[in-house]
Write an enzyme that holds these catalytic residues in place. Sequence first.
Site, PDB file in Angstrom:
ATOM      1  N   TYR A  40       9.945  -7.871  -0.648  1.00  0.00           N
ATOM      2  CA  TYR A  40      10.823  -7.174   0.883  1.00  0.00           C
ATOM      3  C   TYR A  40      11.209  -8.527   1.977  1.00  0.00           C
ATOM      4  CZ  TYR A  40      12.166  -5.170   4.985  1.00  0.00           C
ATOM      5  OH  TYR A  40      12.948  -4.881   6.125  1.00  0.00           O
TER       6      TYR A  40
ATOM      7  N   LYS B 229      14.906  -9.967   2.557  1.00  0.00           N
ATOM      8  CA  LYS B 229      15.771 -10.189   3.729  1.00  0.00           C
ATOM      9  C   LYS B 229      16.251 -12.180   3.647  1.00  0.00           C
ATOM     10  CE  LYS B 229      15.949  -6.260   5.458  1.00  0.00           C
ATOM     11  NZ  LYS B 229      16.601  -5.711   5.634  1.00  0.00           N
TER      12      LYS B 229
ATOM     13  N   LYS C 276      13.422  -0.429   2.450  1.00  0.00           N
ATOM     14  CA  LYS C 276      12.029  -1.176   2.801  1.00  0.00           C
ATOM     15  C   LYS C 276      10.645  -1.376   2.919  1.00  0.00           C
ATOM     16  CE  LYS C 276      12.256   2.566   6.278  1.00  0.00           C
ATOM     17  NZ  LYS C 276      12.811   3.227   7.193  1.00  0.00           N
TER      18      LYS C 276
ATOM     19  N   SER D  47      14.870  -9.633   9.628  1.00  0.00           N
ATOM     20  CA  SER D  47      13.660  -8.995   9.924  1.00  0.00           C
ATOM     21  C   SER D  47      12.045  -9.715  11.140  1.00  0.00           C
ATOM     22  CB  SER D  47      12.337  -8.202   8.964  1.00  0.00           C
ATOM     23  OG  SER D  47      10.935  -7.922   9.345  1.00  0.00           O
TER      24      SER D  47
ATOM     25  N   THR E 163       9.668 -10.350   9.440  1.00  0.00           N
ATOM     26  CA  THR E 163       8.655 -10.620   8.987  1.00  0.00           C
ATOM     27  C   THR E 163       8.890 -12.039   7.838  1.00  0.00           C
ATOM     28  OG1 THR E 163       7.609  -9.939   6.363  1.00  0.00           O
ATOM     29  CG2 THR E 163      10.233  -9.599   6.898  1.00  0.00           C
TER      30      THR E 163
HETATM   31  P1  NAD Z   1      16.195   3.536   6.595  1.00  0.00           P
HETATM   32  O1  NAD Z   1      15.225   3.773   4.845  1.00  0.00           O
HETATM   33  O2  NAD Z   1      15.906   4.807   6.812  1.00  0.00           O
HETATM   34  O3  NAD Z   1      17.550   3.301   6.416  1.00  0.00           O
HETATM   35  C1  NAD Z   1      18.243   2.380   5.221  1.00  0.00           C
HETATM   36  C2  NAD Z   1      19.499   3.552   4.206  1.00  0.00           C
HETATM   37  O4  NAD Z   1      20.304   2.590   3.771  1.00  0.00           O
HETATM   38  C3  NAD Z   1      19.166   4.732   4.083  1.00  0.00           C
HETATM   39  O5  NAD Z   1      19.567   5.836   4.315  1.00  0.00           O
HETATM   40  C4  NAD Z   1      19.356   4.871   3.015  1.00  0.00           C
HETATM   41  O6  NAD Z   1      19.405   6.451   2.030  1.00  0.00           O
HETATM   42  C5  NAD Z   1      20.478   3.592   2.819  1.00  0.00           C
HETATM   43  N1  NAD Z   1      20.006   2.813   0.942  1.00  0.00           N
HETATM   44  C6  NAD Z   1      19.397   2.643   0.204  1.00  0.00           C
HETATM   45  N2  NAD Z   1      19.898   1.782  -0.631  1.00  0.00           N
HETATM   46  C7  NAD Z   1      20.326   2.438  -0.188  1.00  0.00           C
HETATM   47  C8  NAD Z   1      22.013   1.707  -1.174  1.00  0.00           C
HETATM   48  N3  NAD Z   1      21.989   0.836  -2.971  1.00  0.00           N
HETATM   49  N4  NAD Z   1      23.666   2.455  -1.682  1.00  0.00           N
HETATM   50  C9  NAD Z   1      23.619   2.981  -0.033  1.00  0.00           C
HETATM   51  N5  NAD Z   1      22.583   3.604   0.588  1.00  0.00           N
HETATM   52  C10 NAD Z   1      21.550   2.729   0.455  1.00  0.00           C
HETATM   53  O7  NAD Z   1      15.693   2.088   7.100  1.00  0.00           O
HETATM   54  P2  NAD Z   1      15.652   1.942   8.270  1.00  0.00           P
HETATM   55  O8  NAD Z   1      14.061   1.796   8.806  1.00  0.00           O
HETATM   56  O9  NAD Z   1      16.725   2.602   9.362  1.00  0.00           O
HETATM   57  O10 NAD Z   1      15.799   0.156   8.353  1.00  0.00           O
HETATM   58  C11 NAD Z   1      17.569  -0.466   7.890  1.00  0.00           C
HETATM   59  C12 NAD Z   1      16.791  -1.338   7.469  1.00  0.00           C
HETATM   60  O11 NAD Z   1      16.786  -2.456   8.580  1.00  0.00           O
HETATM   61  C13 NAD Z   1      16.967  -2.163   6.348  1.00  0.00           C
HETATM   62  O12 NAD Z   1      17.639  -3.109   5.679  1.00  0.00           O
HETATM   63  C14 NAD Z   1      15.673  -2.455   6.752  1.00  0.00           C
HETATM   64  O13 NAD Z   1      14.706  -2.876   5.744  1.00  0.00           O
HETATM   65  C15 NAD Z   1      15.479  -3.325   8.008  1.00  0.00           C
HETATM   66  N6  NAD Z   1      14.640  -3.137   8.903  1.00  0.00           N
HETATM   67  C16 NAD Z   1      13.727  -2.379   8.927  1.00  0.00           C
HETATM   68  C17 NAD Z   1      12.303  -2.856  10.005  1.00  0.00           C
HETATM   69  C18 NAD Z   1      11.692  -1.379  10.378  1.00  0.00           C
HETATM   70  O14 NAD Z   1      11.272  -0.667  10.458  1.00  0.00           O
HETATM   71  N7  NAD Z   1      12.560   0.433  10.547  1.00  0.00           N
HETATM   72  C19 NAD Z   1      12.406  -3.853  10.055  1.00  0.00           C
HETATM   73  C20 NAD Z   1      12.538  -4.294  10.272  1.00  0.00           C
HETATM   74  C21 NAD Z   1      13.808  -4.527   8.980  1.00  0.00           C
HETATM   75  N1  UFG Z   2      -1.791  -0.640  11.009  1.00  0.00           N
HETATM   76  C1  UFG Z   2      -3.509   0.469  11.749  1.00  0.00           C
HETATM   77  N2  UFG Z   2      -3.108   1.544  10.990  1.00  0.00           N
HETATM   78  C2  UFG Z   2      -2.084   1.961  10.312  1.00  0.00           C
HETATM   79  C3  UFG Z   2      -0.821   1.127   9.825  1.00  0.00           C
HETATM   80  C4  UFG Z   2      -0.750   0.053  10.590  1.00  0.00           C
HETATM   81  O1  UFG Z   2      -3.965  -0.326  12.013  1.00  0.00           O
HETATM   82  O2  UFG Z   2      -2.302   3.141   9.853  1.00  0.00           O
HETATM   83  C5  UFG Z   2      -1.493  -1.445  12.035  1.00  0.00           C
HETATM   84  C6  UFG Z   2      -1.706  -2.999  11.130  1.00  0.00           C
HETATM   85  O3  UFG Z   2      -2.679  -3.232  10.629  1.00  0.00           O
HETATM   86  C7  UFG Z   2      -0.542  -3.594  12.271  1.00  0.00           C
HETATM   87  C8  UFG Z   2      -0.006  -2.850  13.343  1.00  0.00           C
HETATM   88  O4  UFG Z   2      -0.854  -1.338  12.782  1.00  0.00           O
HETATM   89  O5  UFG Z   2      -1.292  -4.544  13.227  1.00  0.00           O
HETATM   90  C9  UFG Z   2       1.337  -2.522  12.820  1.00  0.00           C
HETATM   91  O6  UFG Z   2       1.484  -2.254  11.761  1.00  0.00           O
HETATM   92  P1  UFG Z   2       2.956  -2.099  10.546  1.00  0.00           P
HETATM   93  O7  UFG Z   2       3.124  -1.170   9.281  1.00  0.00           O
HETATM   94  O8  UFG Z   2       2.972  -0.230  11.538  1.00  0.00           O
HETATM   95  O9  UFG Z   2       3.973  -3.205  11.023  1.00  0.00           O
HETATM   96  P2  UFG Z   2       4.031  -4.289  10.196  1.00  0.00           P
HETATM   97  O10 UFG Z   2       4.330  -5.164  11.986  1.00  0.00           O
HETATM   98  O11 UFG Z   2       2.699  -4.625   9.887  1.00  0.00           O
HETATM   99  O12 UFG Z   2       5.276  -4.170   9.848  1.00  0.00           O
HETATM  100  C10 UFG Z   2       6.484  -3.856  10.416  1.00  0.00           C
HETATM  101  C11 UFG Z   2       7.420  -3.436   9.269  1.00  0.00           C
HETATM  102  C12 UFG Z   2       8.049  -4.157   8.229  1.00  0.00           C
HETATM  103  C13 UFG Z   2       7.744  -5.432   8.565  1.00  0.00           C
HETATM  104  C14 UFG Z   2       7.506  -6.276   9.565  1.00  0.00           C
HETATM  105  C15 UFG Z   2       7.660  -7.956  10.208  1.00  0.00           C
HETATM  106  O13 UFG Z   2       7.049  -2.126   8.523  1.00  0.00           O
HETATM  107  O14 UFG Z   2       8.740  -4.325   7.372  1.00  0.00           O
HETATM  108  O15 UFG Z   2       7.191  -5.669  10.576  1.00  0.00           O
HETATM  109  O16 UFG Z   2       6.842  -8.202  11.181  1.00  0.00           O
HETATM  110  F1  UFG Z   2       8.218  -6.742   7.474  1.00  0.00           F
END
Ligand code: NAD
Ligand code: UFG
Length: 334
Positions: free
Chosen positions: A149, A153, A84, A124, A126
């Site tokens: 990334y 998605k 991610k 996401s 995104t």
């Molecule tokens: P995370 O990294 O904490 O969890 C993902 C888990 O998947 C991990 O435990 C990792 O070990 C496991 N994993 C990765 N590749 C693997 C594989 N090949 N086989 C088996 N397990 C595998 O991430 P998260 O923040 O919990 O995100 C979960 C999902 O949500 C992801 O698909 C991420 O892209 C999506 N997502 C996250 C966010 C965010 O901001 N956290 C935003 C939008 C979407």
């Molecule tokens: N920001 C800072 N300083 C930092 C980190 C972030 O000022 O150290 C700001 C960024 O510029 C943005 C806001 O905080 O304005 C949020 O930034 P994040 O990196 O926390 O989140 P984003 O919205 O950029 O990205 C998140 C997820 C991505 C996803 C995206 C989709 O991390 O995985 O949302 O909208 F793709």
Amino acid sequence: MKILVTGGTGYIGSHTCVELIQKGHEVIILDNLYNSSIDVLDKIETITGVRPKFYKTDILDKEGLDKVFAENDFEAVIHFAGYKAVGESVAIPLTYYENNIAGSINLYQMMKKYKVRNLVFSSSATVYGDDFEVPFKEEYGLGTTTNPYGTTKKMNEMIITDMNKAEPENSGVLLRYFNPIGAHESGLIGEIPNGIPNNLVPYIAQVAAGQRDFLRVWGNDYDTVDGTGVRDYIHVVDLAKAHVKAIEYAATHKGTEVINIGTGKGYSVLQVLHAYEKACGYPIPYKIMERRPGDIATCYADTAKAEKLLGFKAQYDIDKMCEDSYRFTRKLKM
Ligand code: NAD
Ligand code: UFG
């Protein structure tokens, strides 16, 4: 329902397992532990009183996946497993496409083989890219993604939609998350960033904990309330509850639905910083820097569809998100 949760020891997955178990579902976790720890199982057990069955399996390992499906009679899958990190995906795109696309296709093929028809996928915001006006609405469709990334998605959304058209008995809910933050109220599970955090709240948490000197605020010349970037932050427990509703929806409807999961409200970087200061009780130093390449000014969700189809509305506000994040970070240090 008997539900396979891929990536279930990760940040969002672990919170979702807790909510599923608390609603009476049977959870089986599959994770390769690339970005999470086996200790999470203890934490889930402490919170819920139930220890989920666990497989240390990689979704790239077809034989391993087959064994997991052969041994269990799953009714549904919630698919979190994947990489991610946006920046890393630009540096090593093939690794991202392999894990997030090839790995996901392996999983979908196994679902087809074993006739597991209900899927919830972690998408996401995104996928909207920079193409549309806020609030982002599901009907806009897919925008132009700006990094590999995001493209993984978008491609998963397209693959699931095509697959479900070919198999009309299938059901898929594609959840487009906005910005999940916070941690479980118990302080036992939360987000443990790998290396230097890229995301705002994990970075603020480390500054608050004294691990970093100051927050770098990426730009204060956007057309927003105070010039800093605005996002739709959602408490991870609210997001987890949305998954329970989504999988229950999938089990009772056919076809594919795309649903935003956010609060519908935007907060600026400085507003989040101030909420965090309120939670921890002391000032958090910051410096204004240049804009971060690829960032957009404002991103927040239209949440009407989640309310209408799932009956989902986020409960927790930004103060609670910061309090729970701070509690988790403090416990980590102890
Ligand atoms: P995370 O990294 O904490 O969890 C993902 C888990 O998947 C991990 O435990 C990792 O070990 C496991 N994993 C990765 N590749 C693997 C594989 N090949 N086989 C088996 N397990 C595998 O991430 P998260 O923040 O919990 O995100 C979960 C999902 O949500 C992801 O698909 C991420 O892209 C999506 N997502 C996250 C966010 C965010 O901001 N956290 C935003 C939008 C979407
Ligand atoms: N920001 C800072 N300083 C930092 C980190 C972030 O000022 O150290 C700001 C960024 O510029 C943005 C806001 O905080 O304005 C949020 O930034 P994040 O990196 O926390 O989140 P984003 O919205 O950029 O990205 C998140 C997820 C991505 C996803 C995206 C989709 O991390 O995985 O949302 O909208 F793709």
